[in-house]
Design a protein around this motif. Structure first.
Motif, PDB file in Angstrom:
ATOM      1  N   ILE A  61      -4.105 -14.990  43.707  1.00 44.86           N
ATOM      2  CA  ILE A  61      -4.655 -14.149  42.638  1.00 44.86           C
ATOM      3  C   ILE A  61      -4.940 -12.749  43.164  1.00 44.86           C
ATOM      4  CG2 ILE A  61      -6.612 -13.847  41.063  1.00 44.86           C
ATOM      5  CD1 ILE A  61      -6.841 -16.893  40.943  1.00 44.86           C
ATOM      6  N   LEU A  62      -5.481 -12.682  44.370  1.00 45.84           N
ATOM      7  CA  LEU A  62      -5.770 -11.383  44.985  1.00 45.84           C
ATOM      8  C   LEU A  62      -4.484 -10.578  45.151  1.00 45.84           C
ATOM      9  CD1 LEU A  62      -8.200 -10.630  47.857  1.00 45.84           C
ATOM     10  CD2 LEU A  62      -5.870  -9.773  48.008  1.00 45.84           C
ATOM     11  N   ALA A  63      -3.404 -11.240  45.609  1.00 45.19           N
ATOM     12  CA  ALA A  63      -2.129 -10.557  45.820  1.00 45.19           C
ATOM     13  C   ALA A  63      -1.596  -9.980  44.514  1.00 45.19           C
ATOM     14  CB  ALA A  63      -1.114 -11.524  46.429  1.00 45.19           C
ATOM     15  N   THR A  64      -1.736 -10.743  43.425  1.00 47.81           N
ATOM     16  CA  THR A  64      -1.284 -10.259  42.119  1.00 47.81           C
ATOM     17  C   THR A  64      -2.091  -9.039  41.684  1.00 47.81           C
ATOM     18  OG1 THR A  64      -0.647 -12.504  41.467  1.00 47.81           O
ATOM     19  CG2 THR A  64      -0.916 -10.889  39.713  1.00 47.81           C
ATOM     20  N   GLY A  65      -3.413  -9.096  41.904  1.00 50.89           N
ATOM     21  CA  GLY A  65      -4.260  -7.957  41.564  1.00 50.89           C
ATOM     22  C   GLY A  65      -3.896  -6.707  42.338  1.00 50.89           C
ATOM     23  N   VAL A  66      -3.597  -6.867  43.618  1.00 48.68           N
ATOM     24  CA  VAL A  66      -3.182  -5.726  44.444  1.00 48.68           C
ATOM     25  C   VAL A  66      -1.875  -5.139  43.912  1.00 48.68           C
ATOM     26  CG1 VAL A  66      -2.365  -5.055  46.738  1.00 48.68           C
ATOM     27  CG2 VAL A  66      -4.380  -6.521  46.514  1.00 48.68           C
ATOM     28  N   LEU A  67      -0.944  -6.016  43.521  1.00 49.00           N
ATOM     29  CA  LEU A  67       0.329  -5.551  42.969  1.00 49.00           C
ATOM     30  C   LEU A  67       0.116  -4.703  41.714  1.00 49.00           C
ATOM     31  CD1 LEU A  67       2.832  -8.541  43.281  1.00 49.00           C
ATOM     32  CD2 LEU A  67       3.042  -6.276  44.301  1.00 49.00           C
ATOM     33  N   VAL A  68      -0.782  -5.162  40.844  1.00 41.72           N
ATOM     34  CA  VAL A  68      -1.053  -4.428  39.605  1.00 41.72           C
ATOM     35  C   VAL A  68      -1.609  -3.044  39.910  1.00 41.72           C
ATOM     36  CG1 VAL A  68      -2.483  -4.349  37.533  1.00 41.72           C
ATOM     37  CG2 VAL A  68      -1.392  -6.489  38.218  1.00 41.72           C
ATOM     38  N   ILE A  69      -2.573  -2.976  40.821  1.00 39.45           N
ATOM     39  CA  ILE A  69      -3.179  -1.685  41.172  1.00 39.45           C
ATOM     40  C   ILE A  69      -2.141  -0.748  41.781  1.00 39.45           C
ATOM     41  CG2 ILE A  69      -4.860  -0.560  42.690  1.00 39.45           C
ATOM     42  CD1 ILE A  69      -6.661  -2.997  42.304  1.00 39.45           C
ATOM     43  N   ILE A  70      -1.298  -1.289  42.656  1.00 39.22           N
ATOM     44  CA  ILE A  70      -0.247  -0.475  43.258  1.00 39.22           C
ATOM     45  C   ILE A  70       0.710   0.036  42.187  1.00 39.22           C
ATOM     46  CG2 ILE A  70       1.781  -0.549  44.762  1.00 39.22           C
ATOM     47  CD1 ILE A  70       0.253  -2.469  46.565  1.00 39.22           C
ATOM     48  N   ALA A  71       1.071  -0.846  41.236  1.00 37.52           N
ATOM     49  CA  ALA A  71       1.996  -0.449  40.177  1.00 37.52           C
ATOM     50  C   ALA A  71       1.421   0.669  39.313  1.00 37.52           C
ATOM     51  CB  ALA A  71       2.329  -1.662  39.302  1.00 37.52           C
ATOM     52  N   VAL A  72       0.134   0.565  38.964  1.00 35.50           N
ATOM     53  CA  VAL A  72      -0.502   1.612  38.156  1.00 35.50           C
ATOM     54  C   VAL A  72      -0.610   2.917  38.954  1.00 35.50           C
ATOM     55  CG1 VAL A  72      -2.618   2.290  36.969  1.00 35.50           C
ATOM     56  CG2 VAL A  72      -1.779  -0.043  36.762  1.00 35.50           C
ATOM     57  N   ALA A  73      -0.912   2.821  40.240  1.00 34.77           N
ATOM     58  CA  ALA A  73      -0.998   4.012  41.093  1.00 34.77           C
ATOM     59  C   ALA A  73       0.356   4.709  41.168  1.00 34.77           C
ATOM     60  CB  ALA A  73      -1.484   3.619  42.485  1.00 34.77           C
ATOM     61  N   ILE A  74       1.430   3.926  41.314  1.00 36.53           N
ATOM     62  CA  ILE A  74       2.777   4.503  41.355  1.00 36.53           C
ATOM     63  C   ILE A  74       3.101   5.176  40.025  1.00 36.53           C
ATOM     64  CG2 ILE A  74       5.239   3.935  41.470  1.00 36.53           C
ATOM     65  CD1 ILE A  74       4.556   1.786  43.514  1.00 36.53           C
ATOM     66  N   ASP A  75       2.702   4.534  38.922  1.00 39.89           N
ATOM     67  CA  ASP A  75       2.947   5.115  37.605  1.00 39.89           C
ATOM     68  C   ASP A  75       2.234   6.456  37.457  1.00 39.89           C
ATOM     69  OD1 ASP A  75       3.659   5.147  34.733  1.00 39.89           O
ATOM     70  OD2 ASP A  75       1.516   4.822  34.438  1.00 39.89           O
ATOM     71  N   GLN A  76       0.984   6.523  37.898  1.00 40.85           N
ATOM     72  CA  GLN A  76       0.241   7.778  37.837  1.00 40.85           C
ATOM     73  C   GLN A  76       0.926   8.861  38.662  1.00 40.85           C
ATOM     74  OE1 GLN A  76      -1.816   8.112  35.454  1.00 40.85           O
ATOM     75  NE2 GLN A  76      -3.893   7.755  36.173  1.00 40.85           N
ATOM     76  N   TRP A  77       1.424   8.474  39.822  1.00 41.42           N
ATOM     77  CA  TRP A  77       2.112   9.427  40.694  1.00 41.42           C
ATOM     78  C   TRP A  77       3.414   9.907  40.054  1.00 41.42           C
ATOM     79  CZ3 TRP A  77       6.510   8.225  44.125  1.00 41.42           C
ATOM     80  CH2 TRP A  77       6.864   9.304  44.956  1.00 41.42           C
TER      81      TRP A  77
END
Length: 341
Positions: free
Chosen positions: A319-335
């Motif tokens: 579950i933690l790994a999935t959460g990290v993936l989501v945060i990374i994906a949103v950060a990439i989108d913002q960038w």
């Protein structure tokens, strides 16, 4: 010799001045599904090296079958998120539709095809209700679907009495999507085939039709779209209704996959569908994304779940790994959204 206009020359000069990182940023802006594709390939390689059986034909077939439900729901979720909305009721609509079609057809109570049509029609109506509340009352999609999540879940439980209906009590038409065929040990169900067809159809609609362009325009800037003559409210209403239709079809796929209709099925479907869409490169701010990215995102979610499970990683860490993936994906989108010409 062909002459180059001053504007073209300036643009070409500007491109040459970009750093390698800026070039990657521009590339991802044009093709937002590339970053999740890289993640999927790397994940597959890592899990295969760690557990060679992960890449066996049988294991891959199971992975694809388990991806089908979330992937189907994620199509509707993508439509909603492209309009800068979000749908928290996806799982509840699917379960309500599933229980209605199964209860009506149980033990020959109603012809299977009629029960199927009523269940899918109910899901379409539920999506339409979400759309009406968003477009007519101007309520935020998050609040609307948070409320209907509870409403539809409660109705499904009350209607079914909290009881499951096994496939043996259902007509063949409701179970048919659980059947399939094997190709060299790789087994596909008709439910997976149907989900793939849904991606092809909706991918064509979004990329090749005026309605698809309207969806992107409404998500990018609804006021500008309205001033340009786009019927923003009508398009938004249609998006929610079509999303509901897709959730109803997903309910049919779920019956075949699970071999039963149960009101407690896929309790985290809403979060999984949002995760697939976000990881797949669709912007939460609307107006940018592709269905191919959503499909890749759904595969990533399932590949991570199965891969970490086979490696003996605890559920909490998965579950933690999935959460990290989501945060990374949103950060990439913002960038990516900060890209400059």
């Amino acid at each position: 010799m062909a002459e180059t206009s001053p504007g073209t020359a300036a643009a070409e000069f500007a491109r040459r001045q970009h750093s390698p990182l800026q070039r990657i940023q521009h590339l991802l802006h044009g093709y937002p599904y590339l970053s999740p594709l890289v993640i999927l390939v790397l994940s597959f390689i890592v899990f295969t090296v760690a557990k060679p059986q992960f890449a066996s034909a049988n294991a891959l077939g199971i992975t694809v079958q388990q991806t089908a439900i979330v992937a189907a729901l994620a199509i509707g979720q993508t439509l909603v998120i492209l309009t800068a909305g979000i749908d928290l009721s996806v799982g509840a609509i699917m379960v309500l539709s599933m229980m209605v079609m199964a209860s009506l057809a149980k033990d020959g109570g109603m012809p299977g095809i009629l029960a199927l049509l009523i269940g899918v029609g109910l899901a379409t109506g539920a999506g339409l209700l979400n759309g009406l509340l968003v477009t007519r009352l101007n309520l935020p999609p998050f609040i609307v679907t948070l409320g209907t999540l509870s409403i539809f879940t409660a109705i499904a439980l009350l209607y079914s009495g909290g009881s499951s209906i096994q496939s043996s009590h259902l007509p063949d038409i409701l179970n048919v999507l659980g059947k399939g065929f094997s190709v060299g040990g790789f087994r596909l169900t008709w439910g997976v085939v149907l989900v793939i067809v849904m991606y092809l159809v909706m991918g064509f609609v979004l990329s090749q039709t005026a309605w698809g362009r309207y969806v992107y325009a409404v998500g990018d800037d609804p006021e500008s779209a309205r001033l340009a003559g786009v019927p923003s409210r009508r398009v938004l209403l249609q998006v929610y209704a079509i999303a509901g239709l897709i959730y109803g079809i997903a309910a049919w796929v779920l019956i075949g996959r699970a071999g039963a209709a149960t009101p407690n099925a896929v309790t985290d479907a809403n979060l999984q569908s949002i995760t697939a869409v976000v990881i797949g490169g669709t912007s939460l701010f609307g107006g940018r994304g592709r269905l191919v990215g959503t499909l890749i995102g759904a595969l990533i979610v399932q590949v991570f779940a199965r891969g970490l499970s086979q490696m003996g990683v605890d559920q909490q860490w998965r579950i933690l790994a999935t959460g990290v993936l989501v945060i990374i994906a949103v950060a990439i989108d913002q960038w990516i959204r900060k890209v400059k010409a």
